[in-house]
Design a protein around this motif. Sequence first.
Motif, PDB file in Angstrom:
ATOM      1  N   MET A  43       0.817  -1.210   0.000  1.00 14.74           N
ATOM      2  CA  MET A  43       0.000   0.000   0.000  1.00 14.74           C
ATOM      3  C   MET A  43       0.857   1.269   0.000  1.00 14.74           C
ATOM      4  O   MET A  43       1.595   1.530   0.963  1.00 14.74           O
ATOM      5  CB  MET A  43      -0.899   0.009   1.237  1.00 14.74           C
ATOM      6  CG  MET A  43      -1.817   1.219   1.351  1.00 14.74           C
ATOM      7  SD  MET A  43      -3.246   1.114   0.268  1.00 14.74           S
ATOM      8  CE  MET A  43      -4.226  -0.120   1.157  1.00 14.74           C
ATOM      9  N   ASP A  44       0.752   2.049  -1.058  1.00 14.11           N
ATOM     10  CA  ASP A  44       1.408   3.361  -1.099  1.00 14.11           C
ATOM     11  C   ASP A  44       0.683   4.300  -0.141  1.00 14.11           C
ATOM     12  O   ASP A  44      -0.506   4.133   0.139  1.00 14.11           O
ATOM     13  CB  ASP A  44       1.361   3.914  -2.523  1.00 14.11           C
ATOM     14  CG  ASP A  44       2.189   5.175  -2.685  1.00 14.11           C
ATOM     15  OD1 ASP A  44       3.097   5.405  -1.867  1.00 14.11           O
ATOM     16  OD2 ASP A  44       1.919   5.931  -3.634  1.00 14.11           O
ATOM     17  N   ILE A  53       1.462  -3.967   4.035  1.00 15.34           N
ATOM     18  CA  ILE A  53       2.801  -3.388   4.078  1.00 15.34           C
ATOM     19  C   ILE A  53       2.726  -2.013   3.428  1.00 15.34           C
ATOM     20  O   ILE A  53       2.264  -1.878   2.297  1.00 15.34           O
ATOM     21  CB  ILE A  53       3.818  -4.249   3.304  1.00 15.34           C
ATOM     22  CG1 ILE A  53       3.922  -5.641   3.926  1.00 15.34           C
ATOM     23  CG2 ILE A  53       5.190  -3.569   3.300  1.00 15.34           C
ATOM     24  CD1 ILE A  53       4.805  -6.584   3.123  1.00 15.34           C
ATOM     25  N   ILE A  54       3.162  -1.000   4.143  1.00 13.53           N
ATOM     26  CA  ILE A  54       3.141   0.363   3.631  1.00 13.53           C
ATOM     27  C   ILE A  54       4.381   0.623   2.772  1.00 13.53           C
ATOM     28  O   ILE A  54       5.495   0.276   3.158  1.00 13.53           O
ATOM     29  CB  ILE A  54       3.096   1.372   4.798  1.00 13.53           C
ATOM     30  CG1 ILE A  54       1.813   1.189   5.610  1.00 13.53           C
ATOM     31  CG2 ILE A  54       3.210   2.802   4.279  1.00 13.53           C
ATOM     32  CD1 ILE A  54       0.541   1.418   4.821  1.00 13.53           C
ATOM     33  N   SER A  72       1.154  -3.882   9.013  1.00 17.36           N
ATOM     34  CA  SER A  72       2.094  -4.804   9.640  1.00 17.36           C
ATOM     35  C   SER A  72       3.554  -4.419   9.477  1.00 17.36           C
ATOM     36  O   SER A  72       4.432  -5.077  10.023  1.00 17.36           O
ATOM     37  CB  SER A  72       1.891  -6.218   9.072  1.00 17.36           C
ATOM     38  OG  SER A  72       0.625  -6.715   9.442  1.00 17.36           O
ATOM     39  N   GLY A  73       3.831  -3.373   8.718  1.00 14.90           N
ATOM     40  CA  GLY A  73       5.213  -2.955   8.530  1.00 14.90           C
ATOM     41  C   GLY A  73       5.305  -2.027   7.337  1.00 14.90           C
ATOM     42  O   GLY A  73       4.289  -1.594   6.797  1.00 14.90           O
ATOM     43  N   PHE A  74       6.527  -1.696   6.930  1.00 13.66           N
ATOM     44  CA  PHE A  74       6.676  -0.823   5.779  1.00 13.66           C
ATOM     45  C   PHE A  74       7.994  -1.064   5.072  1.00 13.66           C
ATOM     46  O   PHE A  74       8.929  -1.630   5.625  1.00 13.66           O
ATOM     47  CB  PHE A  74       6.534   0.640   6.173  1.00 13.66           C
ATOM     48  CG  PHE A  74       7.651   1.185   7.020  1.00 13.66           C
ATOM     49  CD1 PHE A  74       8.668   1.907   6.439  1.00 13.66           C
ATOM     50  CD2 PHE A  74       7.653   0.991   8.384  1.00 13.66           C
ATOM     51  CE1 PHE A  74       9.698   2.428   7.217  1.00 13.66           C
ATOM     52  CE2 PHE A  74       8.673   1.497   9.173  1.00 13.66           C
ATOM     53  CZ  PHE A  74       9.703   2.220   8.580  1.00 13.66           C
ATOM     54  N   LEU A  94       8.884  -6.886  10.539  1.00 21.15           N
ATOM     55  CA  LEU A  94       9.436  -6.437   9.266  1.00 21.15           C
ATOM     56  C   LEU A  94      10.500  -5.367   9.457  1.00 21.15           C
ATOM     57  O   LEU A  94      10.260  -4.338  10.067  1.00 21.15           O
ATOM     58  CB  LEU A  94       8.311  -5.891   8.391  1.00 21.15           C
ATOM     59  CG  LEU A  94       8.697  -5.345   7.026  1.00 21.15           C
ATOM     60  CD1 LEU A  94       9.342  -6.427   6.177  1.00 21.15           C
ATOM     61  CD2 LEU A  94       7.478  -4.785   6.327  1.00 21.15           C
ATOM     62  N   ALA A  95      11.697  -5.632   8.916  1.00 22.88           N
ATOM     63  CA  ALA A  95      12.804  -4.673   8.930  1.00 22.88           C
ATOM     64  C   ALA A  95      12.933  -3.971  10.280  1.00 22.88           C
ATOM     65  O   ALA A  95      12.664  -2.783  10.406  1.00 22.88           O
ATOM     66  CB  ALA A  95      12.632  -3.639   7.825  1.00 22.88           C
ATOM     67  N   PRO A  96      13.350  -4.685  11.330  1.00 28.80           N
ATOM     68  CA  PRO A  96      13.393  -4.100  12.670  1.00 28.80           C
ATOM     69  C   PRO A  96      14.172  -2.805  12.778  1.00 28.80           C
ATOM     70  O   PRO A  96      13.775  -1.905  13.502  1.00 28.80           O
ATOM     71  CB  PRO A  96      14.063  -5.204  13.508  1.00 28.80           C
ATOM     72  CG  PRO A  96      13.771  -6.461  12.780  1.00 28.80           C
ATOM     73  CD  PRO A  96      13.793  -6.093  11.324  1.00 28.80           C
TER      74      PRO A  96
END
Length: 244
Positions: free
Chosen positions: A56-57, A84-85, A104-106, A130-132
Amino acid sequence: MSRPPLRAVIADDQALVRTGFGMILAADGIEVTAEAADGIEAIAAVRRTRPDVVLMDIRMPRMDGIEATRRILTDGDRNGTRIIILTTYDLDHYVYAAITAGASGFLLKDVSPEQLVAAVRMVQSGDALLAPTITRRLIERFADRKEAKAADAHPDLSGLTPRELEVLRLLATGLSNAELAERLFLSPTTVKTHIGRILSKLELRDRVQAVILAYETGLIAPGDTARPRSTEDDFPGVTGPKKH
């Protein structure tokens, strides 16, 4: 019996981004069920195709990604859709609003194909934050502006066992399931069980929401860490996000 392919929707107002991401996901066996050029189209696509993950943009015409995320997850909890953003800058202040809306993350839009696929699969499985390094930095940036409440004052946290509180504290520092298991001398299966119970008791969708709750209740303070991590920990062979 083979499992059905992971299904994804891509929402971005740039056709080239949608096409490029779609090709990357399809090459790895991830089915792109629909594309959307704005938030309204994204909501319709999710309701129509029931994907596992939405990319999602944030900035889109008619309806932005934040409001679309909120609306999708309001009526999408039943089917487990995760969002996911997508953002251009790693400290975009809109991202925090989207995560608190339930994402849930980006990811940065300039991620490598390997990062993109790994992130979609991670978020769909719910197995890793996601990507801590990016997510934690963003959460800390905003958490230190909030007035922290005492952890024991939160009615939900009082229902956690001492072991569950310990798992939540460590989870909020960005440790993976394998690292939690090693730190607590538990099996990975037991760690997953603890995390599942934490999310259920706190009525949280995923680990990102658990991290936010840990900061906002004062269970963990900005800057607390169990071990320095890098993007390399989550995406082998990648040195980290590009700075803007």
